[in-house]
Design a protein around this motif. Structure first.
Motif, PDB file in Angstrom:
ATOM      1  N   ASP A 124       0.860  -1.184   0.000  1.00 23.60           N
ATOM      2  CA  ASP A 124       0.000   0.000   0.000  1.00 23.60           C
ATOM      3  C   ASP A 124       0.896   1.234   0.000  1.00 23.60           C
ATOM      4  N   ILE A 125       0.301   2.372  -0.242  1.00 24.73           N
ATOM      5  CA  ILE A 125       1.081   3.607  -0.330  1.00 24.73           C
ATOM      6  C   ILE A 125       1.949   3.867   0.907  1.00 24.73           C
ATOM      7  N   PRO A 126       1.451   3.665   2.126  1.00 20.59           N
ATOM      8  CA  PRO A 126       2.317   3.927   3.292  1.00 20.59           C
ATOM      9  C   PRO A 126       3.607   3.110   3.303  1.00 20.59           C
ATOM     10  N   ALA A 151      -1.855  10.127  -1.959  1.00 17.87           N
ATOM     11  CA  ALA A 151      -1.089   9.805  -0.742  1.00 17.87           C
ATOM     12  C   ALA A 151      -1.292  10.877   0.319  1.00 17.87           C
ATOM     13  N   GLN A 152      -1.313  12.132  -0.112  1.00 17.48           N
ATOM     14  CA  GLN A 152      -1.508  13.233   0.835  1.00 17.48           C
ATOM     15  C   GLN A 152      -2.920  13.225   1.409  1.00 17.48           C
ATOM     16  N   ARG A 153      -3.909  13.011   0.545  1.00 14.55           N
ATOM     17  CA  ARG A 153      -5.297  13.066   1.009  1.00 14.55           C
ATOM     18  C   ARG A 153      -5.658  11.907   1.926  1.00 14.55           C
ATOM     19  N   ASP A 154      -5.294  10.691   1.523  1.00 10.89           N
ATOM     20  CA  ASP A 154      -5.750   9.504   2.255  1.00 10.89           C
ATOM     21  C   ASP A 154      -4.806   9.067   3.375  1.00 10.89           C
ATOM     22  N   HIS A 155      -3.516   9.414   3.252  1.00 11.07           N
ATOM     23  CA  HIS A 155      -2.550   8.904   4.226  1.00 11.07           C
ATOM     24  C   HIS A 155      -1.723  10.001   4.889  1.00 11.07           C
ATOM     25  N   LYS A 156      -1.956  11.250   4.494  1.00  7.10           N
ATOM     26  CA  LYS A 156      -1.187  12.385   5.025  1.00  7.10           C
ATOM     27  C   LYS A 156       0.317  12.175   4.838  1.00  7.10           C
ATOM     28  N   ILE A 157       0.653  11.604   3.674  1.00 10.17           N
ATOM     29  CA  ILE A 157       2.049  11.323   3.349  1.00 10.17           C
ATOM     30  C   ILE A 157       2.483  12.206   2.182  1.00 10.17           C
ATOM     31  N   ASP A 158       3.629  12.865   2.335  1.00 15.67           N
ATOM     32  CA  ASP A 158       4.234  13.616   1.241  1.00 15.67           C
ATOM     33  C   ASP A 158       5.315  12.725   0.632  1.00 15.67           C
ATOM     34  N   LEU A 159       4.937  12.007  -0.422  1.00 14.28           N
ATOM     35  CA  LEU A 159       5.864  11.035  -1.000  1.00 14.28           C
ATOM     36  C   LEU A 159       7.144  11.685  -1.507  1.00 14.28           C
ATOM     37  N   ALA A 160       7.037  12.916  -2.003  1.00 14.47           N
ATOM     38  CA  ALA A 160       8.221  13.590  -2.540  1.00 14.47           C
ATOM     39  C   ALA A 160       9.264  13.831  -1.454  1.00 14.47           C
ATOM     40  N   LYS A 161       8.812  13.945  -0.207  1.00 11.06           N
ATOM     41  CA  LYS A 161       9.722  14.204   0.897  1.00 11.06           C
ATOM     42  C   LYS A 161      10.006  12.956   1.731  1.00 11.06           C
ATOM     43  N   GLU A 162       9.036  12.058   1.795  1.00  3.54           N
ATOM     44  CA  GLU A 162       9.176  10.894   2.680  1.00  3.54           C
ATOM     45  C   GLU A 162       9.672   9.644   1.963  1.00  3.54           C
ATOM     46  N   GLY A 163       9.913   9.777   0.659  1.00  9.92           N
ATOM     47  CA  GLY A 163      10.548   8.701  -0.086  1.00  9.92           C
ATOM     48  C   GLY A 163      11.840   9.231  -0.697  1.00  9.92           C
ATOM     49  N   GLU A 164      12.706   8.337  -1.134  1.00  5.71           N
ATOM     50  CA  GLU A 164      13.920   8.743  -1.841  1.00  5.71           C
ATOM     51  C   GLU A 164      13.606   8.681  -3.333  1.00  5.71           C
ATOM     52  N   ILE A 165      13.377   9.839  -3.937  1.00 10.15           N
ATOM     53  CA  ILE A 165      12.882   9.896  -5.306  1.00 10.15           C
ATOM     54  C   ILE A 165      14.037  10.035  -6.285  1.00 10.15           C
ATOM     55  N   VAL A 166      14.017   9.183  -7.307  1.00 14.61           N
ATOM     56  CA  VAL A 166      15.030   9.200  -8.363  1.00 14.61           C
ATOM     57  C   VAL A 166      14.319   9.420  -9.690  1.00 14.61           C
ATOM     58  N   PHE A 167      14.572  10.550 -10.334  1.00  9.59           N
ATOM     59  CA  PHE A 167      13.988  10.822 -11.647  1.00  9.59           C
ATOM     60  C   PHE A 167      14.943  10.338 -12.728  1.00  9.59           C
ATOM     61  N   GLY A 168      14.371   9.850 -13.825  1.00 13.95           N
ATOM     62  CA  GLY A 168      15.232   9.362 -14.893  1.00 13.95           C
ATOM     63  C   GLY A 168      14.451   8.959 -16.112  1.00 13.95           C
ATOM     64  N   ALA A 169      15.170   8.573 -17.156  1.00 16.44           N
ATOM     65  CA  ALA A 169      14.551   8.126 -18.400  1.00 16.44           C
ATOM     66  C   ALA A 169      13.879   6.771 -18.177  1.00 16.44           C
ATOM     67  N   PRO A 170      12.746   6.537 -18.818  1.00 19.21           N
ATOM     68  CA  PRO A 170      12.000   5.281 -18.608  1.00 19.21           C
ATOM     69  C   PRO A 170      12.826   4.004 -18.781  1.00 19.21           C
ATOM     70  N   PRO A 171      13.624   3.851 -19.847  1.00 18.31           N
ATOM     71  CA  PRO A 171      14.383   2.595 -19.984  1.00 18.31           C
ATOM     72  C   PRO A 171      15.386   2.390 -18.853  1.00 18.31           C
ATOM     73  N   LEU A 172      16.042   3.476 -18.451  1.00 16.04           N
ATOM     74  CA  LEU A 172      17.036   3.368 -17.384  1.00 16.04           C
ATOM     75  C   LEU A 172      16.388   2.980 -16.066  1.00 16.04           C
ATOM     76  N   LEU A 203       1.380  -1.773  -7.913  1.00 13.25           N
ATOM     77  CA  LEU A 203       0.987  -1.348  -6.575  1.00 13.25           C
ATOM     78  C   LEU A 203      -0.227  -0.432  -6.671  1.00 13.25           C
ATOM     79  N   ILE A 204      -0.115   0.608  -7.485  1.00 11.37           N
ATOM     80  CA  ILE A 204      -1.244   1.497  -7.751  1.00 11.37           C
ATOM     81  C   ILE A 204      -1.009   2.178  -9.088  1.00 11.37           C
ATOM     82  N   GLY A 205      -2.070   2.230  -9.879  1.00 13.96           N
ATOM     83  CA  GLY A 205      -1.978   2.883 -11.177  1.00 13.96           C
ATOM     84  C   GLY A 205      -2.464   4.320 -11.105  1.00 13.96           C
ATOM     85  N   ALA A 206      -2.025   5.127 -12.070  1.00 14.34           N
ATOM     86  CA  ALA A 206      -2.466   6.520 -12.118  1.00 14.34           C
ATOM     87  C   ALA A 206      -3.971   6.611 -12.345  1.00 14.34           C
TER      88      ALA A 206
END
Length: 329
Positions: A124-126, A151-172, A203-206
């Motif tokens: 789940d998101i948490p 995530a913010q509405r249902d779990h009061k979680i800021d994923l951008a801050k509470e996860g380690e986010i890695v941006f990149g190209a889709p194949p990579l 896990l969850i789709g857009a």
């Protein structure tokens, strides 16, 4: 020239099976220049159109023009070098708000999802808190914003801050997920399908996030984009292209054999081809345009709040005419 989506699909299929033969293209106005990425999934549908001459059967001549990147095709569209590209309704709305007369016809409701390994202790998101999450499309990607909003509405979680986010190209990002360097990855739909075929689960789709946030059903993430003026001045050509698209979608929805023919273009076989086929079919739009437009307007307001002016520009509401009015019931 008003015609419902159900009606134009039917007319398109009648044209395909007509015994009258294919029209000649002495008139260059029947040509439709479509700009696409060289290895984009849109090529699967366009190849089907050309291979089976669905364009000729519907009075048009589709000419495919390849580009290395989305920005280049967007520039060519705005410069008047193309008749059609594939883009999303956020971009179309922003362009309309800034004075362009672009509009779109739905192409696909297929969207990305957060994927994790089958045996991952993430259900789940948490469970994403503290995890390393790959995100394709950048910080303003629609799918990422919608999932963050949920995530913010249902779990009061800021994923951008509470996860380690890695941006990149889709194949990579897919490679990093497969090698275990990421705990989870949010990728575009076809990369998700390939991961699914290789031991990952959704896990969850857009689309789930969108419906949880107020959409009543699937909303086309992408559409065929063209100038409203061109469509109004060439209604038979514009509608002929849409009918050819509908005929190709019908064949791809019904024929497994057609997917075997496309395998070299899809660059997949076996289980991977089957999953890509099934996910493509799930993404074929089948709702009335008015319903999609209404839901897109709801999502626009949410995305405008989450992404701000960097995402949508100065317009607080989706621009009227973003979806091509001729396809409404």
């Amino acid at each position: 020239m008003n015609m419902s989506r159900r009606k134009f699909c039917g007319v398109g299929l009648l044209a395909v099976i007509s015994p009258l033969g294919f029209p000649a293209f002495a008139n260059p106005s029947a040509r439709v220049r479509v700009g696409v990425l060289k290895f984009g999934t849109v090529n699967w549908e366009l190849d089907t159109i050309k291979h089976h001459r669905f364009d000729a059967a519907n009075g048009v001549d589709v000419e495919v023009v390849y580009f290395a990147g989305e920005d280049a095709s967007n520039v060519a569209m705005l410069a008047g070098d193309l008749h059609v590209i594939v883009s999303d309704w956020l971009w179309v709305s922003r362009q309309r708000s800034e004075g362009e007369d672009l509009t779109l016809a739905p192409y696909s409701t297929a969207v990305g999802a957060i994927m994790v390994r089958q045996d991952a202790p993430i259900h789940d998101i948490p469970d994403l808190v503290g995890k390393k999450i790959g995100v394709a499309g950048g910080p303003l990607d629609k799918s990422w914003l919608l999932i963050q909003g949920l995530a913010q509405r249902d779990h009061k979680i800021d994923l951008a801050k509470e996860g380690e986010i890695v941006f990149g190209a889709p194949p990579l990002l897919s490679e990093k997920a497969l090698s275990g360097e990421l705990d989870a990855v949010l990728n575009f739909w076809h990369f998700c399908a390939r991961l699914e075929a290789n031991g990952f689960r959704r896990l969850i789709g857009a689309h789930e996030a969108a419906e949880a946030l107020g959409a009543s059903g699937p909303v086309s993430a992408l559409g065929y984009v063209f100038r409203e003026k061109w469509a109004n001045e060439n209604p038979d050509v514009a509608m002929g292209f849409i009918k050819a698209s509908a005929a190709a979608k019908k064949l791809l929805a019904d024929s497994d054999t057609e997917w075997q023919r496309l395998a070299p273009i899809v660059r997949a076989d076996g289980r991977e081809l089957e999953v890509l086929r099934d996910r493509y079919r799930e993404g074929i739009p089948n709702r009335p345009l008015a319903d999609e437009e209404r839901d897109a307007a709801k999502l626009y307001a949410i995305l405008a709040d989450l992404g701000g002016e960097r995402l949508v520009g100065k317009a607080s509401q989706m621009a009227p005419g973003t979806f091509w009015a001729a396809l409404k019931t």
